[in-house]
Design an enzyme around this catalytic site. Structure first.
Site, PDB file in Angstrom:
ATOM      1  N   ASN A  45      10.281   0.437  15.836  1.00 33.64           N
ATOM      2  CA  ASN A  45      10.351   0.024  17.240  1.00 33.64           C
ATOM      3  C   ASN A  45      11.795  -0.328  17.590  1.00 33.64           C
ATOM      4  O   ASN A  45      12.549  -0.852  16.762  1.00 33.64           O
ATOM      5  CB  ASN A  45       9.367  -1.104  17.571  1.00 33.64           C
ATOM      6  CG  ASN A  45       9.522  -2.345  16.734  1.00 33.64           C
ATOM      7  OD1 ASN A  45       9.922  -2.288  15.580  1.00 33.64           O
ATOM      8  ND2 ASN A  45       9.200  -3.489  17.305  1.00 33.64           N
ATOM      9  N   ILE A  46      12.161   0.004  18.822  1.00 36.54           N
ATOM     10  CA  ILE A  46      13.539  -0.195  19.300  1.00 36.54           C
ATOM     11  C   ILE A  46      13.454  -0.891  20.652  1.00 36.54           C
ATOM     12  O   ILE A  46      13.038  -0.270  21.642  1.00 36.54           O
ATOM     13  CB  ILE A  46      14.274   1.158  19.440  1.00 36.54           C
ATOM     14  CG1 ILE A  46      14.238   1.934  18.109  1.00 36.54           C
ATOM     15  CG2 ILE A  46      15.719   0.936  19.892  1.00 36.54           C
ATOM     16  CD1 ILE A  46      14.687   3.387  18.222  1.00 36.54           C
ATOM     17  N   GLU A  47      13.797  -2.168  20.680  1.00 37.14           N
ATOM     18  CA  GLU A  47      13.654  -2.948  21.915  1.00 37.14           C
ATOM     19  C   GLU A  47      14.942  -2.886  22.742  1.00 37.14           C
ATOM     20  O   GLU A  47      15.953  -2.311  22.329  1.00 37.14           O
ATOM     21  CB  GLU A  47      13.238  -4.371  21.559  1.00 37.14           C
ATOM     22  CG  GLU A  47      11.878  -4.362  20.852  1.00 37.14           C
ATOM     23  CD  GLU A  47      11.331  -5.747  20.553  1.00 37.14           C
ATOM     24  OE1 GLU A  47      12.072  -6.739  20.657  1.00 37.14           O
ATOM     25  OE2 GLU A  47      10.130  -5.817  20.206  1.00 37.14           O
ATOM     26  N   CYS A  56       8.003   2.084  20.884  1.00 38.47           N
ATOM     27  CA  CYS A  56       7.236   1.733  19.686  1.00 38.47           C
ATOM     28  C   CYS A  56       7.636   2.624  18.505  1.00 38.47           C
ATOM     29  O   CYS A  56       8.125   3.747  18.688  1.00 38.47           O
ATOM     30  CB  CYS A  56       5.753   1.930  19.930  1.00 38.47           C
ATOM     31  SG  CYS A  56       5.005   0.726  21.035  1.00 38.47           S
ATOM     32  N   GLU A  58       5.701   4.253  16.483  1.00 39.92           N
ATOM     33  CA  GLU A  58       4.926   5.500  16.416  1.00 39.92           C
ATOM     34  C   GLU A  58       5.543   6.577  17.298  1.00 39.92           C
ATOM     35  O   GLU A  58       5.677   7.741  16.909  1.00 39.92           O
ATOM     36  CB  GLU A  58       3.481   5.259  16.875  1.00 39.92           C
ATOM     37  CG  GLU A  58       2.701   4.281  16.030  1.00 39.92           C
ATOM     38  CD  GLU A  58       2.835   2.828  16.500  1.00 39.92           C
ATOM     39  OE1 GLU A  58       3.945   2.423  16.913  1.00 39.92           O
ATOM     40  OE2 GLU A  58       1.839   2.108  16.443  1.00 39.92           O
ATOM     41  N   CYS A  95      -0.611   0.896  20.026  1.00 37.07           N
ATOM     42  CA  CYS A  95      -0.879   0.555  21.430  1.00 37.07           C
ATOM     43  C   CYS A  95      -1.464   1.771  22.154  1.00 37.07           C
ATOM     44  O   CYS A  95      -1.442   2.896  21.650  1.00 37.07           O
ATOM     45  CB  CYS A  95       0.401   0.072  22.117  1.00 37.07           C
ATOM     46  SG  CYS A  95       1.500   1.401  22.649  1.00 37.07           S
ATOM     47  N   CYS A  98       0.888   4.817  22.734  1.00 32.60           N
ATOM     48  CA  CYS A  98       1.092   5.625  21.522  1.00 32.60           C
ATOM     49  C   CYS A  98      -0.140   6.466  21.212  1.00 32.60           C
ATOM     50  O   CYS A  98      -0.035   7.620  20.791  1.00 32.60           O
ATOM     51  CB  CYS A  98       1.448   4.732  20.343  1.00 32.60           C
ATOM     52  SG  CYS A  98       3.124   4.041  20.475  1.00 32.60           S
TER      53      CYS A  98
HETATM   54  N1  THU Z   1       4.930  -2.151  18.643  1.00 31.12           N
HETATM   55  C1  THU Z   1       5.049  -0.991  17.945  1.00 31.12           C
HETATM   56  O1  THU Z   1       6.153  -0.502  17.678  1.00 31.12           O
HETATM   57  N2  THU Z   1       3.908  -0.380  17.549  1.00 31.12           N
HETATM   58  C2  THU Z   1       2.659  -0.898  17.682  1.00 31.12           C
HETATM   59  O2  THU Z   1       1.714  -0.307  17.202  1.00 31.12           O
HETATM   60  C3  THU Z   1       2.470  -2.165  18.392  1.00 31.12           C
HETATM   61  C4  THU Z   1       3.680  -2.747  19.022  1.00 31.12           C
HETATM   62  C5  THU Z   1       6.169  -2.855  19.015  1.00 31.12           C
HETATM   63  C6  THU Z   1       6.504  -2.898  20.474  1.00 31.12           C
HETATM   64  C7  THU Z   1       7.392  -4.133  20.531  1.00 31.12           C
HETATM   65  O3  THU Z   1       8.708  -3.777  20.176  1.00 31.12           O
HETATM   66  C8  THU Z   1       6.825  -5.046  19.456  1.00 31.12           C
HETATM   67  O4  THU Z   1       6.081  -4.215  18.593  1.00 31.12           O
HETATM   68  C9  THU Z   1       5.951  -6.175  19.988  1.00 31.12           C
HETATM   69  O5  THU Z   1       4.936  -5.662  20.796  1.00 31.12           O
END
Ligand code: THU
Length: 141
Positions: A45-47, A56, A58, A95, A98
């Site tokens: 995941n890259i915020e 996300c 995935e 989520c 995804c």
């Molecule tokens: N996130 C994912 O990368 N994959 C998931 O299956 C659930 C959530 C990430 C999104 C965000 O950066 C962090 O987790 C918190 O929601």
């Protein structure tokens, strides 16, 4: 598939999790996507400070794979939890966004989503069970 296949995928998802950029949620996720040709694409995941541009793990894995010409996939392993948390993690189900991206490229009856708690502790789900009556390419053809 063999146990070794799933364990390798879980191991790669856990490793990819270490690359997570998640300063806002502190929730680090890694994914490993197996293509039908034997190659594996990982993602984290890259915020973002503006929040909505975040991606996300995935989808990072899917977009890497598709951008390199891959279109057929067997399974994806996902490992997520608080940054720095040790294995075994809690399960991290994908989520809805995804799941929808998976629906674009994968057969919901066969594509496997592997919820990894550790390399040896995982649960295998089918995309069709996690996204019942999903809308896919077949619905608009
Ligand atoms: N996130 C994912 O990368 N994959 C998931 O299956 C659930 C959530 C990430 C999104 C965000 O950066 C962090 O987790 C918190 O929601």
């Amino acid at each position: 598939m063999e146990k070794e296949f799933y364990e390798d995928l879980c191991k790669k998802a856990l490793k990819a999790r270490e690359m997570s950029y998640c300063p806002y949620s502190d929730f680090a996720v890694g994914a490993a996507l197996a293509s039908d040709d034997g190659s594996v694409y990982t993602g984290c995941n890259i915020e973002n400070a503006a929040f909505t541009p975040g991606n996300c793990a995935e989808r990072t894995a899917f977009f890497k794979a598709v951008s390199e010409g891959k279109r057929k996939f067997l399974a994806i392993a996902i490992a997520g939890g608080r940054k720095g948390a040790k294995v075994p993690l809690d399960e991290c189900p994908p989520c809805g966004v995804c799941r929808q991206v998976m629906m674009e490229f994968c057969d919901p009856k066969t594509f496997e989503i592997v919820l990894a708690r550790s390399e040896h502790d995982y649960r295998i789900c089918l995309l069709g069970d996690l996204l019942p009556l999903g809308f896919g390419p077949g619905n608009i053809s």
